[in-house]
Design a protein around this motif. Sequence first.
Motif, PDB file in Angstrom:
ATOM      1  N   LYS A  10       8.273 -29.858 -20.923  1.00  0.00           N
ATOM      2  CA  LYS A  10       8.072 -28.418 -20.798  1.00  0.00           C
ATOM      3  C   LYS A  10       6.878 -27.963 -21.630  1.00  0.00           C
ATOM      4  O   LYS A  10       6.070 -27.129 -21.193  1.00  0.00           O
ATOM      5  CB  LYS A  10       9.339 -27.691 -21.235  1.00  0.00           C
ATOM      6  N   GLN A  11       6.731 -28.496 -22.837  1.00  0.00           N
ATOM      7  CA  GLN A  11       5.604 -28.139 -23.683  1.00  0.00           C
ATOM      8  C   GLN A  11       4.276 -28.568 -23.058  1.00  0.00           C
ATOM      9  O   GLN A  11       3.281 -27.849 -23.125  1.00  0.00           O
ATOM     10  CB  GLN A  11       5.769 -28.785 -25.066  1.00  0.00           C
ATOM     11  N   THR A  12       4.288 -29.751 -22.457  1.00  0.00           N
ATOM     12  CA  THR A  12       3.057 -30.233 -21.808  1.00  0.00           C
ATOM     13  C   THR A  12       2.669 -29.341 -20.628  1.00  0.00           C
ATOM     14  O   THR A  12       1.492 -28.991 -20.451  1.00  0.00           O
ATOM     15  CB  THR A  12       3.256 -31.677 -21.337  1.00  0.00           C
ATOM     16  N   LYS A  13       3.662 -28.980 -19.797  1.00  0.00           N
ATOM     17  CA  LYS A  13       3.369 -28.106 -18.657  1.00  0.00           C
ATOM     18  C   LYS A  13       2.879 -26.735 -19.118  1.00  0.00           C
ATOM     19  O   LYS A  13       1.954 -26.158 -18.539  1.00  0.00           O
ATOM     20  CB  LYS A  13       4.619 -27.956 -17.795  1.00  0.00           C
ATOM     21  N   ASN A  14       3.496 -26.188 -20.168  1.00  0.00           N
ATOM     22  CA  ASN A  14       3.056 -24.897 -20.685  1.00  0.00           C
ATOM     23  C   ASN A  14       1.634 -24.969 -21.212  1.00  0.00           C
ATOM     24  O   ASN A  14       0.838 -24.043 -21.052  1.00  0.00           O
ATOM     25  CB  ASN A  14       4.004 -24.419 -21.778  1.00  0.00           C
ATOM     26  N   LYS A  15       1.282 -26.079 -21.858  1.00  0.00           N
ATOM     27  CA  LYS A  15      -0.065 -26.258 -22.381  1.00  0.00           C
ATOM     28  C   LYS A  15      -1.088 -26.293 -21.247  1.00  0.00           C
ATOM     29  O   LYS A  15      -2.158 -25.673 -21.312  1.00  0.00           O
ATOM     30  CB  LYS A  15      -0.124 -27.556 -23.186  1.00  0.00           C
ATOM     31  N   LEU A  16      -0.716 -27.014 -20.164  1.00  0.00           N
ATOM     32  CA  LEU A  16      -1.619 -27.083 -19.019  1.00  0.00           C
ATOM     33  C   LEU A  16      -1.765 -25.719 -18.349  1.00  0.00           C
ATOM     34  O   LEU A  16      -2.849 -25.369 -17.872  1.00  0.00           O
ATOM     35  CB  LEU A  16      -1.093 -28.106 -18.004  1.00  0.00           C
ATOM     36  N   PRO A  53      -0.508 -17.319 -16.472  1.00  0.00           N
ATOM     37  CA  PRO A  53       0.060 -18.674 -16.449  1.00  0.00           C
ATOM     38  C   PRO A  53       1.562 -18.638 -16.237  1.00  0.00           C
ATOM     39  O   PRO A  53       2.251 -17.722 -16.676  1.00  0.00           O
ATOM     40  CB  PRO A  53      -0.281 -19.226 -17.837  1.00  0.00           C
ATOM     41  N   ASN A  54       2.055 -19.639 -15.564  1.00  0.00           N
ATOM     42  CA  ASN A  54       3.487 -19.772 -15.303  1.00  0.00           C
ATOM     43  C   ASN A  54       4.124 -20.527 -16.468  1.00  0.00           C
ATOM     44  O   ASN A  54       4.324 -21.734 -16.414  1.00  0.00           O
ATOM     45  CB  ASN A  54       3.722 -20.497 -13.981  1.00  0.00           C
ATOM     46  N   ILE A  55       4.420 -19.789 -17.538  1.00  0.00           N
ATOM     47  CA  ILE A  55       4.967 -20.403 -18.752  1.00  0.00           C
ATOM     48  C   ILE A  55       6.482 -20.503 -18.631  1.00  0.00           C
ATOM     49  O   ILE A  55       7.158 -19.537 -18.285  1.00  0.00           O
ATOM     50  CB  ILE A  55       4.596 -19.580 -19.997  1.00  0.00           C
ATOM     51  N   GLN A  56       7.002 -21.671 -18.907  1.00  0.00           N
ATOM     52  CA  GLN A  56       8.449 -21.873 -18.925  1.00  0.00           C
ATOM     53  C   GLN A  56       8.995 -21.502 -20.301  1.00  0.00           C
ATOM     54  O   GLN A  56       8.584 -22.091 -21.299  1.00  0.00           O
ATOM     55  CB  GLN A  56       8.792 -23.329 -18.609  1.00  0.00           C
ATOM     56  N   PRO A  57       9.892 -20.537 -20.378  1.00  0.00           N
ATOM     57  CA  PRO A  57      10.416 -20.125 -21.692  1.00  0.00           C
ATOM     58  C   PRO A  57      11.294 -21.209 -22.305  1.00  0.00           C
ATOM     59  O   PRO A  57      11.940 -21.989 -21.602  1.00  0.00           O
ATOM     60  CB  PRO A  57      11.224 -18.872 -21.373  1.00  0.00           C
ATOM     61  N   PRO A 102       8.450  -7.508 -20.626  1.00  0.00           N
ATOM     62  CA  PRO A 102       8.178  -8.610 -19.680  1.00  0.00           C
ATOM     63  C   PRO A 102       7.420  -9.732 -20.352  1.00  0.00           C
ATOM     64  O   PRO A 102       6.571  -9.508 -21.198  1.00  0.00           O
ATOM     65  CB  PRO A 102       7.345  -7.932 -18.577  1.00  0.00           C
ATOM     66  N   PHE A 103       7.717 -10.947 -19.927  1.00  0.00           N
ATOM     67  CA  PHE A 103       7.152 -12.113 -20.594  1.00  0.00           C
ATOM     68  C   PHE A 103       5.642 -12.172 -20.446  1.00  0.00           C
ATOM     69  O   PHE A 103       4.934 -12.604 -21.344  1.00  0.00           O
ATOM     70  CB  PHE A 103       7.790 -13.383 -20.008  1.00  0.00           C
ATOM     71  N   SER A 104       5.161 -11.729 -19.289  1.00  0.00           N
ATOM     72  CA  SER A 104       3.714 -11.815 -19.058  1.00  0.00           C
ATOM     73  C   SER A 104       2.933 -10.921 -20.001  1.00  0.00           C
ATOM     74  O   SER A 104       1.767 -11.158 -20.286  1.00  0.00           O
ATOM     75  CB  SER A 104       3.397 -11.442 -17.608  1.00  0.00           C
ATOM     76  N   LYS A 105       3.601  -9.841 -20.531  1.00  0.00           N
ATOM     77  CA  LYS A 105       2.898  -8.929 -21.425  1.00  0.00           C
ATOM     78  C   LYS A 105       2.902  -9.423 -22.862  1.00  0.00           C
ATOM     79  O   LYS A 105       2.272  -8.844 -23.723  1.00  0.00           O
ATOM     80  CB  LYS A 105       3.541  -7.548 -21.377  1.00  0.00           C
TER      81      LYS A 105
END
Length: 287
Positions: A88-94, A104-108, A151-154
């Motif tokens: 999950k950390q790797t995908k969030n970094k990418l 970005p589509n960040i996984q919480p 909201p997470f995006s903000k």
Amino acid sequence: MDKESAQKKKRERAVNFTELEIRHLVDVAIKYSKIIENKQTDGAMWKEKDKAWAEIAVEFNAITGGIHRTAKVLRLKYDGIKRGLKQKQTKNKLEVFKTGGGAPNIQPLSDCEEKLLQFMTLSVHGLPAAGGNDSDIILPCNFLYHRGRAPFSKQLEFVEPSAVERKKHTSLGTPQKKRVGKHTLNEKIDSLTDSRKELLQLQTQIAEHEVLQKQEFADMQKKILLDRDQREQLQHDMIMKNLNLQQQLLLDTNERQQKEHDLHVQWMLLKIENEEADLLIKEKQLQ
């Protein structure tokens, strides 16, 4: 029948962990993080880790009080949680460093993952960026995920590479060739050699651990055989003692019967003598 039983046995699997069980597992494992997250691979550390996981299993089962989980199952689940956290950390970094625009589509991260992230070492260094050496930035937990009501995006804030770093490169669109110097190549060779040495050490430690386990198993089997021999010897002694008692009883019975027989014979002789004496007395009286 054998195929059906084998298929049924293959389909059997452990009950999935609930969210509460995962939270309890992380809370208990964190107490022993200095041991279970230790990078040493010697035999003493293996034993310490096995002992720590045994204690973790006792505490975990005491807290949950539901399905009994063994130390092996808990260890595999803990490794799976860490593996999922790394992915999950790797995908969030990418997602943060990808190009093309858009949010970005960040996984919480969950509460357990945020807590676990503080007690483990993750390789979350990003990909090489064209804007400078910003790939060494490690995103903190509160940057990737914030548990607020907005909201997470903000709640995400993106930090662009500094102007000083961008000036070091001619243009982002023009790919530049990377020159691999002799010094860098030697460092990679040394790193590969060290990795092989660590792998050999790990394989040696695993082999030693297996030898110890086999030796303990052999000692246990030897002890079981010795206990079985002692038990059989004790049973034999008891049987012999019982036979001796029965033999003694038979001898006593024969002696008693022989004495009774002798007494009966003596009584008969006395009776005959008394009758003869009576006859002699009667004959004298008749004369």
